[in-house]
Design an enzyme around this catalytic site. Structure first.
Site, PDB file in Angstrom:
ATOM      1  N   ASP A 168       0.861  -1.179   0.000  1.00  0.00           N
ATOM      2  CA  ASP A 168       0.000   0.000   0.000  1.00  0.00           C
ATOM      3  C   ASP A 168       0.900   1.231   0.000  1.00  0.00           C
ATOM      4  O   ASP A 168       2.065   1.174   0.393  1.00  0.00           O
ATOM      5  CB  ASP A 168      -0.972  -0.020   1.196  1.00  0.00           C
ATOM      6  CG  ASP A 168      -2.144   0.937   0.985  1.00  0.00           C
ATOM      7  OD1 ASP A 168      -2.202   1.630  -0.057  1.00  0.00           O
ATOM      8  OD2 ASP A 168      -3.027   1.003   1.868  1.00  0.00           O
ATOM      9  N   ASP A 214      -8.044  -7.482   1.492  1.00  0.00           N
ATOM     10  CA  ASP A 214      -7.092  -7.591   2.594  1.00  0.00           C
ATOM     11  C   ASP A 214      -7.779  -7.050   3.832  1.00  0.00           C
ATOM     12  O   ASP A 214      -8.685  -6.216   3.733  1.00  0.00           O
ATOM     13  CB  ASP A 214      -5.839  -6.748   2.343  1.00  0.00           C
ATOM     14  CG  ASP A 214      -6.093  -5.281   2.615  1.00  0.00           C
ATOM     15  OD1 ASP A 214      -6.729  -4.628   1.774  1.00  0.00           O
ATOM     16  OD2 ASP A 214      -5.703  -4.795   3.697  1.00  0.00           O
ATOM     17  N   CYS A 258     -11.950 -27.622  10.495  1.00  0.00           N
ATOM     18  CA  CYS A 258     -10.794 -26.965   9.875  1.00  0.00           C
ATOM     19  C   CYS A 258      -9.598 -27.916   9.844  1.00  0.00           C
ATOM     20  O   CYS A 258      -9.394 -28.717  10.757  1.00  0.00           O
ATOM     21  CB  CYS A 258     -10.450 -25.705  10.663  1.00  0.00           C
ATOM     22  SG  CYS A 258      -9.035 -24.804  10.019  1.00  0.00           S
ATOM     23  N   CYS A 272      -6.376 -26.729   9.415  1.00  0.00           N
ATOM     24  CA  CYS A 272      -5.136 -25.967   9.586  1.00  0.00           C
ATOM     25  C   CYS A 272      -4.268 -26.635  10.667  1.00  0.00           C
ATOM     26  O   CYS A 272      -4.742 -27.486  11.419  1.00  0.00           O
ATOM     27  CB  CYS A 272      -5.425 -24.505   9.927  1.00  0.00           C
ATOM     28  SG  CYS A 272      -5.778 -24.173  11.660  1.00  0.00           S
ATOM     29  N   CYS A 279      -5.808 -26.439  14.197  1.00  0.00           N
ATOM     30  CA  CYS A 279      -6.985 -27.284  14.464  1.00  0.00           C
ATOM     31  C   CYS A 279      -6.658 -28.770  14.393  1.00  0.00           C
ATOM     32  O   CYS A 279      -7.305 -29.588  15.048  1.00  0.00           O
ATOM     33  CB  CYS A 279      -8.112 -26.916  13.504  1.00  0.00           C
ATOM     34  SG  CYS A 279      -8.735 -25.244  13.820  1.00  0.00           S
ATOM     35  N   HIS A 308      -4.827 -19.970  12.387  1.00  0.00           N
ATOM     36  CA  HIS A 308      -6.169 -20.488  12.086  1.00  0.00           C
ATOM     37  C   HIS A 308      -7.017 -19.418  11.399  1.00  0.00           C
ATOM     38  O   HIS A 308      -7.689 -19.706  10.404  1.00  0.00           O
ATOM     39  CB  HIS A 308      -6.887 -20.978  13.349  1.00  0.00           C
ATOM     40  CG  HIS A 308      -8.360 -21.136  13.110  1.00  0.00           C
ATOM     41  ND1 HIS A 308      -8.878 -22.215  12.431  1.00  0.00           N
ATOM     42  CD2 HIS A 308      -9.412 -20.310  13.367  1.00  0.00           C
ATOM     43  CE1 HIS A 308     -10.193 -22.048  12.302  1.00  0.00           C
ATOM     44  NE2 HIS A 308     -10.543 -20.900  12.870  1.00  0.00           N
TER      45      HIS A 308
HETATM   46  N1  GUN Z   1      -6.588   0.801   2.882  1.00  0.00           N
HETATM   47  C1  GUN Z   1      -7.904   0.784   3.165  1.00  0.00           C
HETATM   48  N2  GUN Z   1      -8.549   1.782   2.502  1.00  0.00           N
HETATM   49  C2  GUN Z   1      -7.619   2.448   1.794  1.00  0.00           C
HETATM   50  C3  GUN Z   1      -7.663   3.583   0.911  1.00  0.00           C
HETATM   51  O1  GUN Z   1      -8.710   4.194   0.649  1.00  0.00           O
HETATM   52  N3  GUN Z   1      -6.468   3.981   0.359  1.00  0.00           N
HETATM   53  C4  GUN Z   1      -5.293   3.323   0.631  1.00  0.00           C
HETATM   54  N4  GUN Z   1      -4.170   3.759   0.052  1.00  0.00           N
HETATM   55  N5  GUN Z   1      -5.229   2.258   1.457  1.00  0.00           N
HETATM   56  C5  GUN Z   1      -6.379   1.833   2.027  1.00  0.00           C
HETATM   57 ZN    ZN Z   2      -8.062 -24.061  11.931  1.00  0.00          ZN
END
Ligand code: GUN
Ligand code: ZN
Length: 366
Positions: A93, A267, A305, A307, A310, A336
């Protein structure tokens, strides 16, 4: 060709799709959840353990790695993959979002964002060019444009000006990007909860013909139902033949709904953050492993599960570890939780390929 995005199947009268995203460090079978490794470590988990969870792509953060240890050290180490010993795909990011959520005394102008380092008090300036320079030095497979993400309750004028600035910054990011061959720069759609601004942002981003697109500015304090509205509206407007990434989301329901809207990548810090707080994601619920009801519960954490946690440890043992604040407890729970969310997206992927997504996941889609 180092990058390709191959659509395999759409299903069930929704926008849901299964695809294979190829990067220089391997493939990502989408839809897929990506765990967060902010400081070039998925907290408490070795890369070897991660590999065994069927995680394919992980995240790291420009903001944190710039502050410590600094990108020049990571570059000297041979890049992020080598430095952290993860040879699969990585996404970084861009840093702007983290400046806003983590540092005090920030000042935003057309050139960039100035803030005081929470580590040592240094004044630091991040600009679109600087963010891309750092990300070029880190060497992740996917890098993110430097954007301005206003808070979820911001009014129209503020969101409009942030959205327009994000577009101007994106063009500077494209100019600054020096590793087009082996790093895909994704643009980020802002626009808050305003469909008009989202539409405008998407139209202008599409013209730049980027290798992938993200929806940002969600899960920043607005209602969960609004998150769904934004994603449902925005995702189908993005090019069908490029990966689509929903930033910072999230929960089972938000993930399932977003996949139905055509999102490929996710994420969220939930699995590792919950793990560190003694919470396990089991069968769509949140279990606090400190609870005394687990003291003599000798069943596996999640009986369904497979993993490492588990297969080998009981609820009673995890209860003991968490109560003792033993690191291993957090590692086992995080392991987990990551497996659980990755598996959730893998199961959805299978159901898309099998044409049964809306049927199999209807409890999450209403
Ligand atoms: N992570 C979660 N939301 C955002 C976003 O709007 N911009 C960026 N760069 N990272 C994020
Ligand atoms: Zn598990």
């Amino acid at each position: 060709m180092k990058f390709s995005f191959q659509l395999q199947k759409k299903c069930c009268n929704t926008q849901a799709r299964a695809a294979i995203y190829s990067t220089p460090h391997g493939i990502v079978e989408t839809p897929r959840f990506m765990p967060v490794g902010t400081i070039a470590a998925v907290k408490g988990i070795t890369p070897n353990q991660l590999k065994n969870t069927e995680v394919q792509m992980i995240l790291a953060n420009t903001y944190h790695l710039h502050l410590q240890p600094g990108e020049s050290i990571i570059k000297k180490a041979g890049g992020l993959h080598k430095f952290m010993h993860w040879d699969g795909p990585i996404l970084t990011d861009s840093g702007g979002f983290q400046v806003f959520s983590l540092s005090k005394l920030r000042e935003i102008s057309e050139s960039g964002v100035t803030f005081r380092s929470p580590k040592d008090g240094r004044i630091i300036k991040l600009t679109p060019e600087k963010s891309i320079d750092i990300q070029n030095a880190l060497g992740a497979d996917v890098i993110m444009a430097f954007d301005e993400c206003p808070p979820g309750n911001a009014d129209y004028q503020i969101v409009e000006s942030a959205t327009n600035r994000t577009y101007r910054w994106l063009k500077r990011c494209i100019q600054a990007h020096n590793r087009v061959e082996d790093q895909a720069l994704f643009g980020i759609v802002q626009g808050g909860t305003f469909p008009q601004l989202r539409l405008q942002a998407i139209s202008s981003l599409i013209e730049l013909n980027l290798p992938g697109y993200a929806i940002g500015g969600v899960s920043v304090g607005e209602d969960s139902s609004l998150i769904q509205d934004i994603v449902q509206f925005s995702a189908p407007l993005l090019p069908e033949n490029k990966p689509r990434y929903l930033m910072g989301v999230g929960t089972y329901k938000e993930i399932a709904m977003a996949i139905a809207s055509g999102i490929d990548l996710f994420d969220c810090v939930i699995p590792t953050r919950f793990g560190r707080h003694g919470t396990a994601l089991v069968a769509g619920e949140r279990w606090n492993l400190k609870n005394s009801k687990f003291r003599e519960d000798f069943r596996p954490l999640d009986e369904k599960c497979t993993c490492y946690t588990c297969l080998n440890f009981t609820r009673a043992y995890l209860n003991h570890l968490v109560r003792s604040q033993e690191m291993l407890g957090y590692t086992l729970l995080s392991l987990h939780n990551i497996t659980e969310l990755v598996k959730f997206t893998q199961d959805i992927r299978k159901s898309i390929l099998n044409n049964s997504f809306t049927e199999d996941f209807k409890s999450w889609l209403t």
